[in-house]
Design a protein around this motif. Structure first.
Motif, PDB file in Angstrom:
ATOM      1  N   VAL A 125      -0.340  -4.679  -5.508  1.00 43.04           N
ATOM      2  CA  VAL A 125       0.069  -3.240  -5.363  1.00 43.04           C
ATOM      3  C   VAL A 125      -1.233  -2.101  -5.249  1.00 43.04           C
ATOM      4  O   VAL A 125      -2.130  -1.721  -6.582  1.00 43.04           O
ATOM      5  N   VAL A 126      -1.490  -1.837  -4.479  1.00 42.60           N
ATOM      6  CA  VAL A 126      -2.778  -0.408  -4.562  1.00 42.60           C
ATOM      7  C   VAL A 126      -1.355   0.798  -4.194  1.00 42.60           C
ATOM      8  O   VAL A 126      -1.537   0.605  -2.795  1.00 42.60           O
ATOM      9  N   SER A 127      -1.815   2.195  -5.114  1.00 50.48           N
ATOM     10  CA  SER A 127      -1.388   3.287  -4.785  1.00 50.48           C
ATOM     11  C   SER A 127      -2.320   4.101  -4.885  1.00 50.48           C
ATOM     12  O   SER A 127      -2.486   5.053  -5.352  1.00 50.48           O
ATOM     13  N   THR A 128      -2.323   5.232  -3.607  1.00 48.54           N
ATOM     14  CA  THR A 128      -3.105   5.950  -2.893  1.00 48.54           C
ATOM     15  C   THR A 128      -2.551   7.307  -2.936  1.00 48.54           C
ATOM     16  O   THR A 128      -3.096   7.887  -2.850  1.00 48.54           O
ATOM     17  N   ALA A 129      -1.452   7.841  -3.554  1.00 48.53           N
ATOM     18  CA  ALA A 129      -0.494   8.271  -3.067  1.00 48.53           C
ATOM     19  C   ALA A 129      -1.264   9.961  -3.918  1.00 48.53           C
ATOM     20  O   ALA A 129      -1.534   9.114  -5.050  1.00 48.53           O
ATOM     21  N   SER A 130      -1.300  11.038  -3.533  1.00 50.41           N
ATOM     22  CA  SER A 130      -1.700  11.944  -4.670  1.00 50.41           C
ATOM     23  C   SER A 130      -1.431  13.346  -4.217  1.00 50.41           C
ATOM     24  O   SER A 130      -0.661  13.526  -3.320  1.00 50.41           O
ATOM     25  N   ARG A 138       8.355   0.373   4.460  1.00 47.60           N
ATOM     26  CA  ARG A 138       9.484   0.632   3.242  1.00 47.60           C
ATOM     27  C   ARG A 138       9.039   2.595   3.082  1.00 47.60           C
ATOM     28  O   ARG A 138       8.577   2.901   3.196  1.00 47.60           O
ATOM     29  N   GLU A 139      10.380   3.098   1.785  1.00 49.47           N
ATOM     30  CA  GLU A 139      10.018   4.212   1.667  1.00 49.47           C
ATOM     31  C   GLU A 139      10.717   3.942   0.138  1.00 49.47           C
ATOM     32  O   GLU A 139      11.317   3.391   0.165  1.00 49.47           O
ATOM     33  N   VAL A 140       9.147   4.931  -0.357  1.00 48.06           N
ATOM     34  CA  VAL A 140       9.823   5.232  -2.052  1.00 48.06           C
ATOM     35  C   VAL A 140       9.351   6.866  -1.974  1.00 48.06           C
ATOM     36  O   VAL A 140       7.982   7.178  -1.638  1.00 48.06           O
ATOM     37  N   ASP A 141       9.591   7.494  -2.652  1.00 46.78           N
ATOM     38  CA  ASP A 141       8.711   8.611  -3.742  1.00 46.78           C
ATOM     39  C   ASP A 141       8.779   8.450  -4.858  1.00 46.78           C
ATOM     40  O   ASP A 141       8.808   7.804  -6.126  1.00 46.78           O
ATOM     41  N   LEU A 142       7.298   7.856  -5.546  1.00 44.47           N
ATOM     42  CA  LEU A 142       7.024   7.850  -6.232  1.00 44.47           C
ATOM     43  C   LEU A 142       6.984   8.493  -7.172  1.00 44.47           C
ATOM     44  O   LEU A 142       6.814   8.326  -8.586  1.00 44.47           O
ATOM     45  N   THR A 143       7.830  10.112  -7.768  1.00 48.81           N
ATOM     46  CA  THR A 143       8.467  11.057  -8.539  1.00 48.81           C
ATOM     47  C   THR A 143       9.838  10.752  -8.768  1.00 48.81           C
ATOM     48  O   THR A 143      10.615  10.997  -9.794  1.00 48.81           O
ATOM     49  N   ASP A 144       9.814   8.966  -8.307  1.00 46.11           N
ATOM     50  CA  ASP A 144      11.707   9.151  -8.276  1.00 46.11           C
ATOM     51  C   ASP A 144      11.295   7.656  -9.220  1.00 46.11           C
ATOM     52  O   ASP A 144      11.252   6.584  -8.672  1.00 46.11           O
ATOM     53  N   GLU A 145      12.052   7.695 -10.095  1.00 47.04           N
ATOM     54  CA  GLU A 145      12.195   5.966 -10.513  1.00 47.04           C
ATOM     55  C   GLU A 145      13.231   5.588  -9.674  1.00 47.04           C
ATOM     56  O   GLU A 145      12.241   4.103  -9.581  1.00 47.04           O
ATOM     57  N   ALA A 146      14.388   5.687  -9.296  1.00 43.05           N
ATOM     58  CA  ALA A 146      14.694   5.078  -8.454  1.00 43.05           C
ATOM     59  C   ALA A 146      14.215   4.301  -7.279  1.00 43.05           C
ATOM     60  O   ALA A 146      14.951   3.605  -6.863  1.00 43.05           O
ATOM     61  N   SER A 147      14.101   5.021  -7.169  1.00 44.22           N
ATOM     62  CA  SER A 147      13.419   4.673  -5.873  1.00 44.22           C
ATOM     63  C   SER A 147      12.535   3.528  -5.500  1.00 44.22           C
ATOM     64  O   SER A 147      11.639   3.035  -4.999  1.00 44.22           O
ATOM     65  N   VAL A 203      -0.335   9.317 -12.038  1.00 37.58           N
ATOM     66  CA  VAL A 203      -0.044   8.687 -13.354  1.00 37.58           C
ATOM     67  C   VAL A 203       1.324   8.330 -13.456  1.00 37.58           C
ATOM     68  O   VAL A 203       1.238   6.914 -13.621  1.00 37.58           O
ATOM     69  N   VAL A 204       2.095   9.051 -13.452  1.00 39.68           N
ATOM     70  CA  VAL A 204       3.555   8.561 -13.784  1.00 39.68           C
ATOM     71  C   VAL A 204       4.236   7.766 -13.004  1.00 39.68           C
ATOM     72  O   VAL A 204       4.382   6.540 -13.175  1.00 39.68           O
ATOM     73  N   GLY A 205       4.025   7.791 -11.530  1.00 36.89           N
ATOM     74  CA  GLY A 205       4.361   7.135 -10.776  1.00 36.89           C
ATOM     75  C   GLY A 205       3.416   5.578 -10.642  1.00 36.89           C
ATOM     76  O   GLY A 205       4.604   4.477 -10.745  1.00 36.89           O
ATOM     77  N   PRO A 206       2.346   5.580 -10.537  1.00 36.62           N
ATOM     78  CA  PRO A 206       2.054   3.841 -10.212  1.00 36.62           C
ATOM     79  C   PRO A 206       2.108   3.367 -11.874  1.00 36.62           C
ATOM     80  O   PRO A 206       2.657   2.068 -12.234  1.00 36.62           O
ATOM     81  N   ILE A 207       3.106   4.008 -13.151  1.00 37.53           N
ATOM     82  CA  ILE A 207       2.703   3.660 -14.468  1.00 37.53           C
ATOM     83  C   ILE A 207       4.390   2.897 -14.079  1.00 37.53           C
ATOM     84  O   ILE A 207       4.939   1.766 -14.349  1.00 37.53           O
ATOM     85  N   MET A 208       5.317   3.537 -13.321  1.00 37.58           N
ATOM     86  CA  MET A 208       6.188   2.655 -12.470  1.00 37.58           C
ATOM     87  C   MET A 208       6.871   2.551 -11.752  1.00 37.58           C
ATOM     88  O   MET A 208       7.364   0.608 -12.036  1.00 37.58           O
ATOM     89  N   VAL A 264       0.980  -0.966  -0.123  1.00 39.40           N
ATOM     90  CA  VAL A 264       0.191  -0.123   0.169  1.00 39.40           C
ATOM     91  C   VAL A 264       1.176   1.450   0.011  1.00 39.40           C
ATOM     92  O   VAL A 264       1.763   1.857   0.686  1.00 39.40           O
ATOM     93  N   VAL A 265       1.121   1.547  -0.813  1.00 33.09           N
ATOM     94  CA  VAL A 265       1.335   2.506  -1.375  1.00 33.09           C
ATOM     95  C   VAL A 265       0.507   3.982  -0.969  1.00 33.09           C
ATOM     96  O   VAL A 265      -0.452   4.772  -1.481  1.00 33.09           O
ATOM     97  N   GLY A 266       1.157   5.403   0.075  1.00 31.49           N
ATOM     98  CA  GLY A 266       0.779   6.319   0.696  1.00 31.49           C
ATOM     99  C   GLY A 266       0.697   6.320   2.056  1.00 31.49           C
ATOM    100  O   GLY A 266       1.763   6.534   2.997  1.00 31.49           O
ATOM    101  N   ARG A 267       0.056   7.054   2.749  1.00 29.15           N
ATOM    102  CA  ARG A 267       0.402   7.750   4.189  1.00 29.15           C
ATOM    103  C   ARG A 267      -0.099   7.344   4.678  1.00 29.15           C
ATOM    104  O   ARG A 267      -0.775   6.151   4.434  1.00 29.15           O
ATOM    105  N   GLY A 268       0.056   6.915   5.709  1.00 33.13           N
ATOM    106  CA  GLY A 268      -0.264   6.509   7.286  1.00 33.13           C
ATOM    107  C   GLY A 268      -1.782   6.559   8.126  1.00 33.13           C
ATOM    108  O   GLY A 268      -2.119   5.841   8.914  1.00 33.13           O
ATOM    109  N   SER A 269      -2.669   7.165   7.461  1.00 29.18           N
ATOM    110  CA  SER A 269      -3.580   7.986   7.829  1.00 29.18           C
ATOM    111  C   SER A 269      -5.140   7.305   6.799  1.00 29.18           C
ATOM    112  O   SER A 269      -4.764   6.962   5.181  1.00 29.18           O
TER     113      SER A 269
END
Length: 238
Positions: A79-84, A56-65, A107-112, A12-17
């Motif tokens: 994989v669930v992406s809730t980030a915005s 775990r740490e991840v930054d959806l704006t950074d493909e390397a991450s 958009v780009v983050g979930p594609i990656m 689950v990608v996103g915040r803890g709330s």
């Protein structure tokens, strides 16, 4: 406890709330192992300190991450992406930077995520992306939000075809009572929620749990792909 996700690993990608936390809780209730990932690892550790959730740490704006997270986790089932990063404001107020950040995050983050995680997923795995009611309900001040969400709907259908048989679906929430509205202050927030509750067909505001139920359905219904599930109380109908 249901066991529809027993022995499955859900990222689950996103915040803890808010919605992300509700999704994590719902997945755990269904028997899943949950990994929560986001940019603020400290906040996630604090949010999930009383649970068995792995952080775990991840930054959806950074493909390397994203690539590093995939390498670290190995195989996951869902994989669930809730980030915005909402670029709210009327057209005269919008900056290119805010619009680009919105697209890169949602958009780009979930594609990656699909690029780096799909090769590690089983054939019955899935992705769940997040759209939103603004894609169907044009409203001044939400132009960039609508454009971003509309793009998510297109990405969902395209990935469903390209990644098959891995399934790809989206969830499109309406107005949900999360901390995102607290900045309005109690009086303005309550007035807004009262107006929207009176207008929509179900006569209430949505909860994070309403959305989480749809996410679990998207992960576990193995004959559904390329679909955007509206969890919006019928908001676009009025």
């Amino acid at each position: 406890m249901s066991t529809s996700l027993r022995d499955k690993t859900v990222l689950v990608v996103g915040r803890g709330s808010g919605i992300a936390r509700a999704v994590a809780d719902a997945a755990i209730a269904e028997g899943a192992r949950v990994v929560a990932a986001g940019r603020s690892v400290g906040d996630l550790h604090e949010a999930y300190q009383d649970t068995d959730v792995t952080v775990r740490e991840v930054d959806l704006t950074d493909e390397a991450s994203i690539a590093a997270l995939a390498e670290n986790l190995g195989a996951v089932d869902h994989v669930v992406s809730t980030a915005s990063a909402r670029a709210r404001g009327k057209v005269a107020e919008l900056s290119p930077e805010a619009i680009v950040l919105s697209f890169r995050t949602k958009v780009v983050g979930p594609i990656m995520l699909a690029k780096h995680f799909a090769p590690r997923m089983p054939r019955d795995g899935s992705f769940v992306l997040f759209s939103g009611v603004a894609a169907l309900e044009p409203d001044p001040g939400f132009l960039a939000v609508a454009a971003t969400n509309g793009s998510v709907n297109t990405v969902t259908r395209s990935l469903a075809v390209e990644l098959a048989p891995i399934r790809v679906n989206a969830v499109s929430p309406g107005t949900i009572d999360t901390g995102a509205w607290d900045a309005l202050g109690d009086e303005r927030k309550n007035a807004l929620f009262a107006r929207l509750s009176d207008a929509n067909p179900v006569r209430r505001i949505g909860s994070p749990q309403d959305v989480a139920q749809a996410v679990v359905f998207a992960m576990t219904n193995t004959f559904m792909t390329g679909v955007c599930l509206a969890v919006d109380g019928g908001q676009p109908l009025v």
